[in-house]
Design a protein around this motif. Structure first.
Motif, PDB file in Angstrom:
ATOM      1  N   GLY A  31      42.542  -9.377  49.648  1.00  0.00           N
ATOM      2  CA  GLY A  31      41.405  -9.994  50.316  1.00  0.00           C
ATOM      3  C   GLY A  31      40.174  -9.119  50.318  1.00  0.00           C
ATOM      4  N   SER A  32      39.127  -9.736  50.773  1.00  0.00           N
ATOM      5  CA  SER A  32      39.025 -11.141  51.172  1.00  0.00           C
ATOM      6  C   SER A  32      37.987 -11.835  50.285  1.00  0.00           C
ATOM      7  N   MET A  33      37.894 -13.176  50.446  1.00  0.00           N
ATOM      8  CA  MET A  33      37.054 -13.922  49.522  1.00  0.00           C
ATOM      9  C   MET A  33      36.159 -14.903  50.253  1.00  0.00           C
ATOM     10  N   LEU A  34      35.073 -15.255  49.584  1.00  0.00           N
ATOM     11  CA  LEU A  34      34.142 -16.261  50.048  1.00  0.00           C
ATOM     12  C   LEU A  34      34.256 -17.458  49.114  1.00  0.00           C
ATOM     13  N   ARG A  35      34.647 -18.609  49.671  1.00  0.00           N
ATOM     14  CA  ARG A  35      34.814 -19.812  48.864  1.00  0.00           C
ATOM     15  C   ARG A  35      33.517 -20.613  48.844  1.00  0.00           C
ATOM     16  N   THR A  36      33.263 -21.282  47.728  1.00  0.00           N
ATOM     17  CA  THR A  36      32.054 -22.117  47.629  1.00  0.00           C
ATOM     18  C   THR A  36      32.309 -23.546  48.066  1.00  0.00           C
ATOM     19  N   ASP A  37      33.592 -23.945  48.176  1.00  0.00           N
ATOM     20  CA  ASP A  37      33.892 -25.333  48.510  1.00  0.00           C
ATOM     21  C   ASP A  37      34.154 -25.552  49.994  1.00  0.00           C
ATOM     22  N   LYS A  38      34.467 -24.475  50.729  1.00  0.00           N
ATOM     23  CA  LYS A  38      34.732 -24.621  52.158  1.00  0.00           C
ATOM     24  C   LYS A  38      34.744 -23.252  52.820  1.00  0.00           C
TER      25      LYS A  38
ATOM     26  N   MET B 210      57.574  -4.643  47.444  1.00  0.00           N
ATOM     27  CA  MET B 210      57.930  -3.322  46.921  1.00  0.00           C
ATOM     28  C   MET B 210      56.960  -2.226  47.343  1.00  0.00           C
ATOM     29  N   SER B 211      55.830  -2.605  47.891  1.00  0.00           N
ATOM     30  CA  SER B 211      54.787  -1.613  48.159  1.00  0.00           C
ATOM     31  C   SER B 211      55.156  -0.716  49.335  1.00  0.00           C
ATOM     32  N   LYS B 212      54.599   0.484  49.322  1.00  0.00           N
ATOM     33  CA  LYS B 212      54.768   1.423  50.429  1.00  0.00           C
ATOM     34  C   LYS B 212      53.660   1.271  51.464  1.00  0.00           C
ATOM     35  N   LYS B 213      52.453   0.963  50.986  1.00  0.00           N
ATOM     36  CA  LYS B 213      51.346   0.827  51.919  1.00  0.00           C
ATOM     37  C   LYS B 213      50.392  -0.272  51.450  1.00  0.00           C
ATOM     38  N   PRO B 214      50.735  -1.534  51.765  1.00  0.00           N
ATOM     39  CA  PRO B 214      49.804  -2.617  51.456  1.00  0.00           C
ATOM     40  C   PRO B 214      48.696  -2.682  52.505  1.00  0.00           C
ATOM     41  N   VAL B 215      47.514  -3.062  52.096  1.00  0.00           N
ATOM     42  CA  VAL B 215      46.360  -3.090  52.994  1.00  0.00           C
ATOM     43  C   VAL B 215      45.655  -4.439  52.871  1.00  0.00           C
ATOM     44  N   TRP B 216      45.317  -5.011  54.026  1.00  0.00           N
ATOM     45  CA  TRP B 216      44.520  -6.236  54.070  1.00  0.00           C
ATOM     46  C   TRP B 216      43.066  -5.846  54.286  1.00  0.00           C
TER      47      TRP B 216
END
Length: 513
Positions: free
Chosen positions: A385-392, A453-459
């Motif tokens: 993440g994160s993303m900006l959508r054009t449709d909503k 499988m990851s050791k340190k995923p980040v949002w």
């Protein structure tokens, strides 16, 4: 094929020869469809890709006249004893209007480093400088160029029937060539009959090497795997090669041997798309090129786009060849197959961070890579993440501990990045459904096991990615997409001992993380 061979000189005519045989070809690899072949040939004329079609003669009187003119023997057989076309190519040579005839098999894979490199000029000059020369072979792949000659120290060069330049007047004047009847058929093919006069020294066949223009001949086994064949066509046209191919006519190896192992930067963008409008392609590339952080490379895989769109993308990428590796397979392979070849074969550094990007989307701002550097310097091996959508307007909360229990936990969303070594650990069957690579929702198929499988995923909650929906998986495809996602989620969680660690509070809760 014609577009690869033509230029700077323009051919006086472009002729397609269709053999007189309707079926039971020598080394036939597919079911015959002669009517379909003829219809396609006429379309090529309508499109202006070729000027005319010549059909091999079948009437006994015409075939007999050709055999008499070329070999001085009486036969109505259109093919040699071994099934090689005989009457068809000889008739076509007589019909061609040019002083020189560049005759090539229609299945050759041709590389030219630049249309400005005149590979024909040297061949024409070599033939004209040698009064006995009637043919000069197209070059095969070689690391260095060498001028055309008549042979090595032990024997003269045989002519190369798969691709060569012929001096029409000298070829016709050298008739009749040596041949004989055996079991009611001509014993030798036309080019082997020419070789007999070459051995006798009355005519010359020339060969040289040109590193700027060369051909590879694909054997029939490759043609049965059409997607592999069409990928090899692109790899050869772009000039990728392997040392094992040097000095060989027939194709050596498979596509994964030929793809360039060219990307080992810390951040490697893997960009995929198909028939993306040029404006969006330019926007995507511009968003990448404007990044402040420069330690990146990119792989773009354009999945069998229409010819004009593919050509437009080549022009856009051409100034950045050192930073961007471009593949353009001519048969659609699907996103998952393209991801695999890009990550596992083109990217070589297991510690590289792979960042996926759709060719019709773009990065937001000039500091996206800087933002990723911050997380990976702090120990992350996956970011989401994160993303900006054009449709909503929509936010997607991420579940990193057990995403399968939370309908995928939104780990599929852009911007996705991960260490290459995590992708390489995914068993191949996790990326497949019913033995085929996941056709839709492929991001779910690889992101779920990567997070597990990851050791340190980040949002990352900052909006780094502008997403414009393609419509795939929507409308009538929605049910199919949901069924595919359900099957992906139902796969068992990947467990790698000592490799799973719950995300810390910072990565889960801190909005700036």
């Amino acid at each position: 094929l014609v577009s690869q061979l033509e230029g700077p000189p323009v051919f006086c005519e472009r002729v397609l020869l269709i053999d007189s045989l309707r079926d039971n070809y020598t080394r036939q690899y597919a079911e015959s469809d002669f009517e379909g072949l003829c219809q396609t040939a006429l379309k090529l004329v309508d499109y202006g890709l070729i000027d005319r079609v010549i059909y091999g003669p079948i009437h006994p009187e015409k075939v007999s006249q050709i055999q008499m003119d070329w070999f001085g023997m009486n036969s109505t057989e259109t093919h040699s004893l071994t099934g090689a076309p005989l009457a068809s190519p000889l008739y076509a040579f007589e019909q061609c209007s040019g002083k020189f005839i560049l005759q090539v098999d229609s299945d050759l894979l041709i590389h030219r480093s630049s249309p400005r490199e005149d590979y024909l000029e040297e061949m024409v000059k070599a033939i004209e400088d040698d009064p006995k020369a009637i043919t000069a072979s197209l070059s095969i792949a070689q690391p260095e160029s060498s001028p055309p000659g008549t042979g090595d120290k032990s024997k003269p060069w045989r002519m190369e029937a798969r691709g060569c330049l012929l001096h029409k007047e000298r070829l016709l004047a050298a008739r009749p060539f040596i041949n004989e009847i055996k079991d009611k058929s001509p014993l030798l093919s036309w080019h082997r009959a020419v070789d007999e006069k070459v051995k006798a020294g009355t005519i010359h066949s020339l060969r040289g090497h040109c590193k700027h223009a060369w051909f590879v001949h694909p054997e029939n086994e490759l043609k049965r795997a059409r997607k592999e064949w069409m990928l090899m066509l692109d790899l050869v046209e772009k000039g990728f090669s392997i040392p094992a191919q040097f000095g060989k006519v027939n194709l050596v190896g498979v596509s994964t041997d030929w793809v360039p192992s060219s990307r080992n930067e810390r951040f490697v963008f893997l960009i995929t798309g198909r028939n993306v409008p040029p404006g969006r392609m330019a926007r995507c590339l511009d968003s990448l090129l404007r990044q402040k952080q420069r330690n990146w490379g990119a792989i773009i895989i354009d999945d069998a786009s229409d010819a004009r769109i593919a050509a437009n993308l080549r022009l856009m990428v051409n100034p950045y060849q050192e930073k961007i590796t471009l593949l353009q397979p001519r048969e659609r392979r699907g996103q998952m197959a393209n991801l695999i070849i890009g990550i596992r074969h083109i990217c070589t550094n297991p510690e590289s961070v792979i960042v996926t990007l759709d060719l019709d989307d773009c990065l937001i701002g000039t500091g996206v890579i800087c933002r990723l550097v911050k997380e990976y310097d702090n120990g992350a091996d996956v970011t989401i993440g994160s993303m900006l959508r054009t449709d909503k307007c929509c936010k997607y909360p991420v579940e990193l501990i057990n995403p399968r229990a939370a309908r995928g936990g939104n780990v599929w969303q852009h911007l996705r990045s991960f260490k290459k070594k995590l992708f390489d650990k995914i068993p191949d069957h996790y990326l497949r459904l019913d033995s085929e690579y996941v056709p839709i929702a492929s991001d779910w198929a690889f992101m779920l096991p990567i997070v597990e499988m990851s050791k340190k995923p980040v949002w990352i909650r900052d909006e780094l990615y502008l997403y414009e929906t393609s419509g795939e998986g929507k409308g009538d495809d929605r049910l199919r997409r949901e069924q595919c996602i359900a099957r992906i989620i139902s796969k068992p969680r990947i467990k790698h001992p000592n490799n799973i660690q719950e995300p810390n509070e910072n990565s889960r809760e801190n909005p700036s993380a």
